[in-house]
Design a protein around this motif. Structure first.
Motif, PDB file in Angstrom:
ATOM      1  N   GLU A 267       0.826  -1.209   0.000  1.00  0.00           N
ATOM      2  CA  GLU A 267       0.000   0.000   0.000  1.00  0.00           C
ATOM      3  C   GLU A 267       0.858   1.256   0.000  1.00  0.00           C
ATOM      4  N   ALA A 268       1.959   1.220   0.745  1.00  0.00           N
ATOM      5  CA  ALA A 268       2.857   2.371   0.768  1.00  0.00           C
ATOM      6  C   ALA A 268       3.533   2.566  -0.581  1.00  0.00           C
ATOM      7  N   ALA A 269       3.991   1.469  -1.208  1.00  0.00           N
ATOM      8  CA  ALA A 269       4.634   1.570  -2.521  1.00  0.00           C
ATOM      9  C   ALA A 269       3.659   2.107  -3.570  1.00  0.00           C
ATOM     10  N   LEU A 270       2.422   1.604  -3.553  1.00  0.00           N
ATOM     11  CA  LEU A 270       1.423   2.083  -4.510  1.00  0.00           C
ATOM     12  C   LEU A 270       1.067   3.541  -4.251  1.00  0.00           C
ATOM     13  N   PHE A 271       1.036   3.926  -2.991  1.00  0.00           N
ATOM     14  CA  PHE A 271       0.782   5.335  -2.680  1.00  0.00           C
ATOM     15  C   PHE A 271       1.830   6.229  -3.330  1.00  0.00           C
ATOM     16  N   TRP A 272       3.101   5.847  -3.190  1.00  0.00           N
ATOM     17  CA  TRP A 272       4.162   6.671  -3.749  1.00  0.00           C
ATOM     18  C   TRP A 272       4.098   6.704  -5.268  1.00  0.00           C
TER      19      TRP A 272
END
Length: 382
Positions: A267-272
């Motif tokens: 989720e953090a990677a996709l957010f970035w």
């Protein structure tokens, strides 16, 4: 908590604002900074009202791994304390092998000291309670609260369970304390010995209503856990390799299939990825840096894997490719920049800590990140 950038028109041109997503159900925790995770700004801050630990449990925490609860507990009474607890004795005055009773006492004194220091925003007192990046993060949180004119949560996390690695000559002793208040959070603290006494050196929290399954920590016949070096083999990756891979995934904004999906991984990677796209549309550029900081600690789990603790310093740099749009941060980073808008660049640096379960070698299971603590350390712009 994730943030999203929205473009709004002003007489002087568009302005980008980092707006936080809706908060989860009220848990009494501090709001998160502008970051891609749902973890509160001070992820292991004490709750506003919790009881004093009971100190129960078997030596070394044998078979006492907390499990997710489905029914929220009632909010317990807050503990009131006006004087700091006594300091821990210097490491040289203790017996070589830490006992469970000693560990519970050390962690209890830390919790009470932290509660007092948070109530007073006492920067100096924290030097006797925490060390390294953990101390820097807590002091930064105090500064943010002072600038914002807000108070910090105080109280004691209930019913901790401790796991103690055996003493290793020439290596600082350390132990883990896990507290779980259903409906609020599961907190994992790491305490380490130092010349001046015991200090908190790492922590992480899972604030989801139902935290992820927590693995059972392996213990020997006397209830002691087994510590592993950062280059330990027999795992799907060494503790240091797994820490570096996790941080690389965040820095590169790439989902790493070696990790289970979750708020601190996919989720953090996709957010970035999404954040970078939004900024590019507004003629801004995003540069990320996640750098491992401090030692990597690990304990053997009963499945042959390991629980791994590590910290990082991350920086988010947003730069304008051409003049036009302005950026204004939200959350703790905005407080540190006094809610200003910036036309050329703005950066925010965070301290971050994680706890991750690494499966044994040959397992088909992915590594699971089980919690985070993050605090904004500084934020600048022009």
């Amino acid at each position: 908590m994730a943030v999203f950038w929205l473009a709004t028109r002003t007489p002087s041109g568009p302005s980008l604002a980092a707006n936080p997503t809706p908060d989860p159900s009220d848990t009494g925790w501090e709001k998160a900074p502008s970051s891609p995770s749902p973890t509160p700004a001070s992820s292991r801050s004490t709750p506003k009202s919790t009881p004093k630990p009971t100190g129960t449990g078997t030596k070394g925490g044998t078979d006492k791994s907390p499990r997710p609860e489905s029914t929220p507990a009632k909010k317990p009474r807050a503990e009131t304390r006006t004087t700091p607890p006594p300091a821990d004795p210097p490491a040289g005055t203790r017996s070589p092998q830490l006992t469970a009773k000693e560990a519970y006492g050390i962690h209890g004194r830390y919790q009470r000291g932290l509660s007092v220091a948070q109530a007073r925003k006492d920067q100096a007192a924290m030097a006797k309670l925490e060390h390294g990046l953990a101390l820097e993060m807590t002091r930064a949180g105090f500064k943010t609260a002072e600038m914002q004119g807000t108070s910090l949560a105080t109280g004691i996390w209930p019913n901790p369970q401790v796991w103690i690695p055996r003493h290793v000559e020439g290596v600082a002793d350390w132990f883990v304390a896990v507290s779980h208040e259903p409906g609020v959070a599961r907190i994992v603290d790491v305490m380490s010995s130092a010349p001046g006494g015991w200090r908190l050196v790492a922590s992480a929290a899972d604030t989801r209503a139902t935290p992820a399954r927590f693995p059972k920590i392996a213990t020997d016949g006397e209830g002691y856990a087994t510590s592993l070096p950062e280059n330990a083999t027999g795992l799907s990756a060494t503790p240091r390799q797994i820490a570096r891979a996790h941080l690389a995934s965040l820095q590169n904004a790439e989902v790493d299939p070696r990790f289970d999906d979750g708020p601190w991984t996919s989720e953090a990677a996709l957010f970035w990825q999404q954040e970078r796209g939004r900024l590019e549309q507004a003629d801004w550029r995003l540069t990320l840096s996640y750098r491992l900081e401090g030692p990597v600690r690990a304990l053997r789990t009963s499945d042959g894997g390991a629980l791994v603790w590590y910290g990082a310093r991350s920086t988010e740099l947003r730069e304008a490719v051409r003049e036009g749009a302005k950026v204004k941060l939200k959350g703790s980073a905005a407080v540190r920049t006094r809610n200003k808008s910036f036309a050329h660049s703005v950066s925010a640096t965070y301290g971050r800590m994680y706890v991750t379960h690494v499966p044994p070698a040959g397992s088909n299971e992915p590594a699971r990140v089980l919690g985070e603590w993050s605090d904004v350390l500084e934020s600048h712009g022009d």
